[in-house]
Scaffold this active site. Structure first.
Site, PDB file in Angstrom:
ATOM      1  N   GLU A 122       0.842  -1.192   0.000  1.00  0.00           N
ATOM      2  CA  GLU A 122       0.000   0.000   0.000  1.00  0.00           C
ATOM      3  C   GLU A 122       0.878   1.244   0.000  1.00  0.00           C
ATOM      4  OE1 GLU A 122      -2.759  -0.284   3.232  1.00  0.00           O
ATOM      5  OE2 GLU A 122      -3.798  -2.012   2.390  1.00  0.00           O
ATOM      6  N   HIS A 236      -8.142  10.408   3.472  1.00  0.00           N
ATOM      7  CA  HIS A 236      -7.931   9.283   2.561  1.00  0.00           C
ATOM      8  C   HIS A 236      -8.110   9.796   1.140  1.00  0.00           C
ATOM      9  CE1 HIS A 236      -8.146   5.377   0.679  1.00  0.00           C
ATOM     10  NE2 HIS A 236      -7.770   4.835   1.825  1.00  0.00           N
ATOM     11  N   ARG A 285      -0.264   8.973   1.778  1.00  0.00           N
ATOM     12  CA  ARG A 285      -1.616   9.496   1.617  1.00  0.00           C
ATOM     13  C   ARG A 285      -1.676  11.013   1.519  1.00  0.00           C
ATOM     14  NH1 ARG A 285      -4.757   5.466   5.846  1.00  0.00           N
ATOM     15  NH2 ARG A 285      -4.886   3.699   4.422  1.00  0.00           N
ATOM     16  N   HIS A 347     -10.216  10.861   7.223  1.00  0.00           N
ATOM     17  CA  HIS A 347     -10.042   9.426   7.429  1.00  0.00           C
ATOM     18  C   HIS A 347      -9.462   9.053   8.791  1.00  0.00           C
ATOM     19  CE1 HIS A 347      -9.524   5.258   6.394  1.00  0.00           C
ATOM     20  NE2 HIS A 347      -8.218   5.316   6.485  1.00  0.00           N
ATOM     21  N   ARG A 382       0.138   9.189   9.015  1.00  0.00           N
ATOM     22  CA  ARG A 382       0.176   7.748   9.276  1.00  0.00           C
ATOM     23  C   ARG A 382       0.536   6.949   8.023  1.00  0.00           C
ATOM     24  NH1 ARG A 382      -3.831   3.421   8.930  1.00  0.00           N
ATOM     25  NH2 ARG A 382      -5.274   4.925   8.015  1.00  0.00           N
TER      26      ARG A 382
END
Length: 528
Positions: A122, A236, A285, A347, A382
């Site tokens: 990811e 997100h 992100r 998010h 994060r």
């Protein structure tokens, strides 16, 4: 007022809270879990992404995972905390599997071979280290396993935690709760664990469920605890955009889709991430969300409110991503034949209640674990799929500290009066937060946010208390964002676009007796 006594009260039923509750109960402590809704209504079940955990057999290393975590954190990740979580996460996942969690695996090679866990990649990761369950239903499986595991502690569902009560020494000794009947009760405990999740409902559009009203941060702040890093709200990059636009809880289109080969394109069909970052569509992100926001502002192809995810080349999409397929189908989109309309939405809160490596807050006997906590793992942004990992490790660490340091029940010196705000006033605040405190913010937009006034005369209800919590934590986010005059990680100041060395430190906040927010230095961590 009704009154009850336990050894440990856990507020919230996500992965971190359930892990702490199970471990404390297994050690013989009397534990009760408080949830304001059904136990499965929290954020954990919505986690499509998996758990980032190293398997040395694949050539991956702890150092590599730590490196990716620190890079994503944009200079604010605590490397000691990150090393502990990444290292201990391997055994924590093994214990989760022993409690019944089932993850996607390769076919067994022969008798006695359970099959190696499938691992994907990811955003922000340089290795295939993300394990999943049900393709894109990892959180749901983790929650199912923990709720069904042997020794599950008692759950008091439908009860909203109002405030922490403290004894004459200033130590937490229980919580007040609002029962479905409207009666207020007191649950006394030797330790209180906040595991309430995030603050998604501060915004008009979020991936979070309706229960994510920032309760834990507000409760801790009112008790006198320190909070930090609240300006770092992660958006997100890809939630499903439908004809009605973005409002309320939005279905996620997991980063794992991009990990499987999908790419972002704008309204004119041009790639969004080309030339933006070396990892392109798998960039962290904050980078992807900002790139999408900037591309939408250019209005390519006459579209200024969303972009598209092209997943048509992803083989076996429906099999690999059944949850996302169902959401797309409900919106009239066939992801194997059509572009998926997506846009960023709130998010994850990277900051929260300040804790040390045992989950201890700055209030004795008050712990915080999971998204509600600021451990220092996430820093300014994060890394994908580190949240469930953190929940497992910190849930275990908090429980271990509680078990090793038992204390007798204290006597509350006072029971706080519930704080309330008129619920309809929050809708305007949420829209203002999305418009003015989103991915890009500046001094002008931050100053335009208006907060509802407390309404002491409002009926004490779940809605009025949640409205008060949302209002208080929105003030925290705006204050911290206005204070940090730089751009770093998930915090983008359009009027201060550069990262500044002087700001390579957390912003901590406390609440004064006059309900004013006070900015201060972060207390040093308790040695581990």
């Amino acid at each position: 007022m009704w009154d009850a006594h336990v050894d440990v009260v856990v507020v919230g039923s996500g992965v971190a809270g359930l892990t702490a509750a199970h471990d404390a109960a297994a050690a013989g402590l009397r534990v009760v879990i408080i949830t304001k809704d059904a136990p499965e209504a929290g954020s954990t079940r919505w986690a499509q992404g998996g758990i980032a955990v190293v398997d040395a057999a694949t050539g991956d290393t702890i150092d590599a995972h730590l490196h990716d975590t620190v890079v994503a954190g944009a200079g604010l990740t605590d490397p000691v905390v990150a090393a502990a979580v990444v290292t201990e996460g391997i055994a924590a996942v093994a214990r989760l599997r022993a409690r019944g969690a089932v993850f996607d695996s390769l076919a067994p090679s022969g008798p006695g071979d359970p099959g190696a866990l499938l691992r994907t990649r990811e955003g922000g990761h340089h290795a295939d280290r993300i394990i999943h369950a049900g393709g894109d239903a990892t959180g749901a499986e983790v929650e199912r396993a923990l709720l069904a595991a042997t020794g599950m502690p008692a759950v008091l569902a439908g009860h909203l935690a109002l405030d922490v009560v403290t004894d004459v020494a200033g130590s937490a000794c229980g919580v007040t709760v609002l029962a479905p009947s409207g009666r207020v009760g007191l649950i006394r405990a030797g330790a209180v664990v906040l595991a309430t999740g995030g603050c998604g409902q501060l915004y008009a559009a979020t991936s979070n469920p309706p229960v994510a009203t920032a309760d834990g941060v507000a409760i801790a702040l009112r008790a006198g605890a320190q909070v930090a890093d609240l300006e770092f709200i992660q958006f997100h990059p890809t939630v499903l955009f439908t004809d009605g636009g973005l409002a309320g809880q939005r279905p996620l289109v997991s980063e794992a889709v991009r990990g499987a080969g999908a790419v972002l394109v704008d309204g004119a069909g041009r790639r969004v991430m080309t030339g933006v970052h070396p990892l392109a569509d798998l960039a962290p992100r904050d980078v992807v969300s900002l790139a999408i926001t900037r591309r939408m502002a250019e209005n390519p192809g006459g579209i200024d409110d969303h972009v598209f995810l092209d997943a048509r080349a992803v083989e076996g999409f429906a099999r690999r991503f059944p949850t996302i397929t169902a959401a797309c189908t409900a919106a009239g989109v066939d992801p194997q034949r059509q572009l998926i309309p997506v846009a960023p939405a709130e998010h994850f809160q990277c900051g929260g209640v300040w804790t040390d490596l045992q989950g201890r807050t700055t209030i004795n006997r008050l712990y915080a674990v999971g998204e509600v906590a600021r451990t220092g793992l996430h820093g300014a942004n994060r890394l994908a799929s580190n949240s469930l990992l953190e929940g497992l490790v910190m849930g275990e660490r908090a429980a271990a500290d509680i078990v090793e340091n038992p204390v007798p029940l204290g006597e509350p010196i006072a029971v706080p009066q519930p704080r309330t705000v008129d619920p309809p006033a929050v809708g305007q605040l949420q829209r203002s937060m999305s418009k003015r405190v989103g991915i890009g913010r500046d001094a002008t937009s931050l100053a335009q946010v208006l907060f509802p006034r407390p309404d002491p005369g409002a009926r004490v209800s779940r809605e009025s208390v949640e409205a008060a919590n949302i209002t208080l934590v929105a003030r925290l986010v705006v204050t911290a964002a206005a204070t940090r005059t730089e751009s770093r990680g998930a915090h983008v100041r359009l009027d201060f676009p550069e990262r500044r060395l002087a700001w390579a430190q957390p912003i901590s906040l406390t609440l004064t007796a006059d309900d004013e927010l006070e900015i201060g230095a972060l207390r040093p961590a308790v040695p581990v």
